[in-house]
Scaffold this active site. Structure first.
Site, short mmCIF file in Angstrom:
data_model
loop_
_atom_site.label_atom_id
_atom_site.label_comp_id
_atom_site.label_asym_id
_atom_site.label_seq_id
_atom_site.Cartn_x
_atom_site.Cartn_y
_atom_site.Cartn_z
CB THR A 19 -55.37 18.45 21.13
OG1 THR A 19 -56.16 18.48 19.93
CG2 THR A 19 -54.84 17.05 21.36
CD1 TRP A 20 -59.81 24.53 21.16
CD2 TRP A 20 -61.45 24.30 22.65
NE1 TRP A 20 -60.62 25.64 21.07
CE2 TRP A 20 -61.63 25.53 21.97
CE3 TRP A 20 -62.37 23.94 23.66
CZ2 TRP A 20 -62.69 26.39 22.26
CZ3 TRP A 20 -63.41 24.80 23.93
CH2 TRP A 20 -63.56 26.01 23.23
CG ASP A 48 -61.03 15.30 19.26
OD1 ASP A 48 -61.65 14.80 18.30
OD2 ASP A 48 -61.12 16.51 19.57
CE1 TYR A 53 -60.62 22.35 18.41
CE2 TYR A 53 -59.57 20.23 18.83
CZ TYR A 53 -60.71 21.02 18.73
OH TYR A 53 -61.94 20.46 18.95
CE1 TYR A 188 -68.21 20.75 22.56
CE2 TYR A 188 -68.65 19.41 20.63
CZ TYR A 188 -68.86 20.57 21.35
OH TYR A 188 -69.68 21.55 20.86
CG LEU A 191 -63.42 16.84 32.94
CD1 LEU A 191 -61.91 16.82 33.18
CD2 LEU A 191 -64.15 16.19 34.11
P1 NAP Z 1 -62.55 19.49 29.06
O1 NAP Z 1 -61.73 18.39 28.57
O2 NAP Z 1 -63.90 19.21 29.58
O3 NAP Z 1 -61.76 20.32 30.18
C1 NAP Z 1 -60.42 20.71 30.00
C2 NAP Z 1 -59.97 21.47 31.23
O4 NAP Z 1 -60.11 20.63 32.37
C3 NAP Z 1 -58.50 21.88 31.19
O5 NAP Z 1 -58.42 23.16 31.81
C4 NAP Z 1 -57.78 20.82 32.05
O6 NAP Z 1 -56.66 21.36 32.70
C5 NAP Z 1 -58.87 20.50 33.06
N1 NAP Z 1 -58.81 19.13 33.56
C6 NAP Z 1 -58.56 17.99 32.89
N2 NAP Z 1 -58.61 16.93 33.69
C7 NAP Z 1 -58.88 17.40 34.94
C8 NAP Z 1 -59.03 16.78 36.20
N3 NAP Z 1 -58.94 15.48 36.37
N4 NAP Z 1 -59.31 17.60 37.27
C9 NAP Z 1 -59.43 18.93 37.12
N5 NAP Z 1 -59.30 19.57 35.93
C10 NAP Z 1 -59.02 18.80 34.85
O7 NAP Z 1 -62.73 20.62 27.94
P2 NAP Z 1 -62.44 20.81 26.41
O8 NAP Z 1 -61.00 20.94 26.15
O9 NAP Z 1 -63.38 21.89 26.01
O10 NAP Z 1 -63.00 19.48 25.71
C11 NAP Z 1 -62.21 18.32 25.53
C12 NAP Z 1 -61.82 18.13 24.08
O11 NAP Z 1 -62.97 17.99 23.26
C13 NAP Z 1 -61.09 19.32 23.45
O12 NAP Z 1 -59.77 19.44 23.91
C14 NAP Z 1 -61.26 19.01 22.00
O13 NAP Z 1 -60.35 18.00 21.59
C15 NAP Z 1 -62.69 18.50 21.97
N6 NAP Z 1 -63.69 19.57 21.66
C16 NAP Z 1 -64.40 19.45 20.49
C17 NAP Z 1 -65.33 20.43 20.15
C18 NAP Z 1 -66.07 20.30 18.86
O14 NAP Z 1 -66.71 21.28 18.43
N7 NAP Z 1 -66.06 19.16 18.22
C19 NAP Z 1 -65.56 21.53 20.99
C20 NAP Z 1 -64.85 21.60 22.19
C21 NAP Z 1 -63.93 20.60 22.52
P3 NAP Z 1 -55.12 21.06 32.27
O15 NAP Z 1 -55.07 21.11 30.77
O16 NAP Z 1 -54.38 22.15 32.93
O17 NAP Z 1 -54.72 19.71 32.79
#
Ligand code: NAP
Length: 279
Positions: A19-20, A48, A53, A188, A191
């Site tokens: 949910t970032w 998550d 966030y 995390y 993608l």
């Molecule tokens: P991610 O999930 O790797 O990528 C998210 C991006 O990918 C969004 O722009 C989304 O677009 C796109 N996407 C999702 N599914 C797709 C698909 N099947 N095909 C093409 N594009 C796709 O990146 P993230 O948000 O950095 O990481 C995921 C989660 O991990 C976060 O949301 C958060 O909850 C957690 N996180 C934790 C930390 C930490 O320090 N603990 C740090 C970073 C992240 P749309 O939204 O437009 O669909």
């Protein structure tokens, strides 16, 4: 859907939802709520989030999405390091519970290590556990040394770290260590987040070739690869319903030994220890 088991016994789906960047713009809220609900419908029931966030905005969206279906969701939230004193975690947790509109957070993580002593933070987490405010606790962005220290002061259920085809550093030390402990790792940015970084992953010719052979998208193969790893939970964030459905389908992709070898060639595994990578 493949599940991953915590040492305490509970199991969660290996594919959850991040949910970032959610909860930052009121106009986007209806789509974000619908996205999380579609994810729940598809079985991606681990959500998550973090107080960070949208400065509480993401927790508000999650609260709305799970209203009336609390029992179907496994909620992970995180406390800011600057709130991680004994009293600070009690107050931060209460605020998160209010925004999430729930009685108990399933898994509560220290977002990264700050200046408060871990012993004190974990003491705070244990007190929250006894009070029924959280069911389990863990950490995020901890390297192997941090984990060894963490285990001196408590029993973290997981470590949430950056892990994807382009960021494979944890395979050298942290991941084998966690597997030996039977501690799940939460991956995390599976993608590689968004923008240019994500393009560098998804435009990789080796990844594209595997995707073409399966008739799926490069993102689906990148996610299937993370999900293929033993003891790893992936938490992609997706608001676009096409992405959500694609991600759910990725959990059913079987990668062959040949696929895995091709991906190793395109994204070589680490040969030596690297500093933990983070966002
Ligand atoms: P991610 O999930 O790797 O990528 C998210 C991006 O990918 C969004 O722009 C989304 O677009 C796109 N996407 C999702 N599914 C797709 C698909 N099947 N095909 C093409 N594009 C796709 O990146 P993230 O948000 O950095 O990481 C995921 C989660 O991990 C976060 O949301 C958060 O909850 C957690 N996180 C934790 C930390 C930490 O320090 N603990 C740090 C970073 C992240 P749309 O939204 O437009 O669909």
């Amino acid at each position: 859907m493949k599940t991953v088991r915590f040492l305490s016994g509970g199991a969660v789906p290996a594919l959850g939802q991040g949910t970032w960047n959610i909860g930052e713009k009121p106009a986007r809220k209806p789509d974000e709520v619908r996205a999380l609900q579609l994810g729940l419908d598809l079985g991606m029931t681990l959500i998550d989030t973090a107080e960070m966030y949208g400065e509480g905005g993401a927790e508000l969206v999650v609260g709305e999405a799970i209203a009336g279906r609390r029992d179907q969701a496994f909620i992970v939230s995180k406390v800011y390091p600057h709130n991680a004193s004994f009293d600070g975690v009690q107050q931060a947790c209460e605020r998160s519970l209010r925004r999430l509109r729930i009685e108990t957070i399933d898994l509560y993580l220290l977002h990264w290590q700050g200046h408060h002593p871990l012993a004190e933070t974990f003491d705070g987490f244990e007190t929250l556990k006894k009070a029924g405010k959280i069911k389990a606790y863990g950490v995020s962005n901890f390297d192997l040394e941090n984990m060894a220290e963490a285990q001196r002061y408590g029993t973290p259920a997981t470590n949430q770290v950056l892990y994807n085809l382009m960021k494979r550093g944890i395979e050298f030390d942290l991941l084998p260590w966690a597997r030996a402990q039977r501690m799940p790792i939460m991956a995390y940015s599976p993608l590689e987040t968004s923008g240019r970084e994500q393009a560098a992953l998804l435009d990789n010719p080796g990844l594209k070739a595997v995707a073409n052979a399966h008739g799926v998208t490069p993102a689906q193969i990148a996610l299937a690869w993370v999900l293929h790893q033993d003891g790893v939970i992936a938490i992609p964030k997706a608001v676009d319903p096409v992405h959500l459905r694609a991600n759910r389908a990725a959990a059913d992709i079987q990668l062959s030994a040949g696929d895995l070898a091709a991906l190793d060639q395109a994204f070589p595994p680490p040969r030596r220890r690297r500093a933990l990578e983070m966002r």
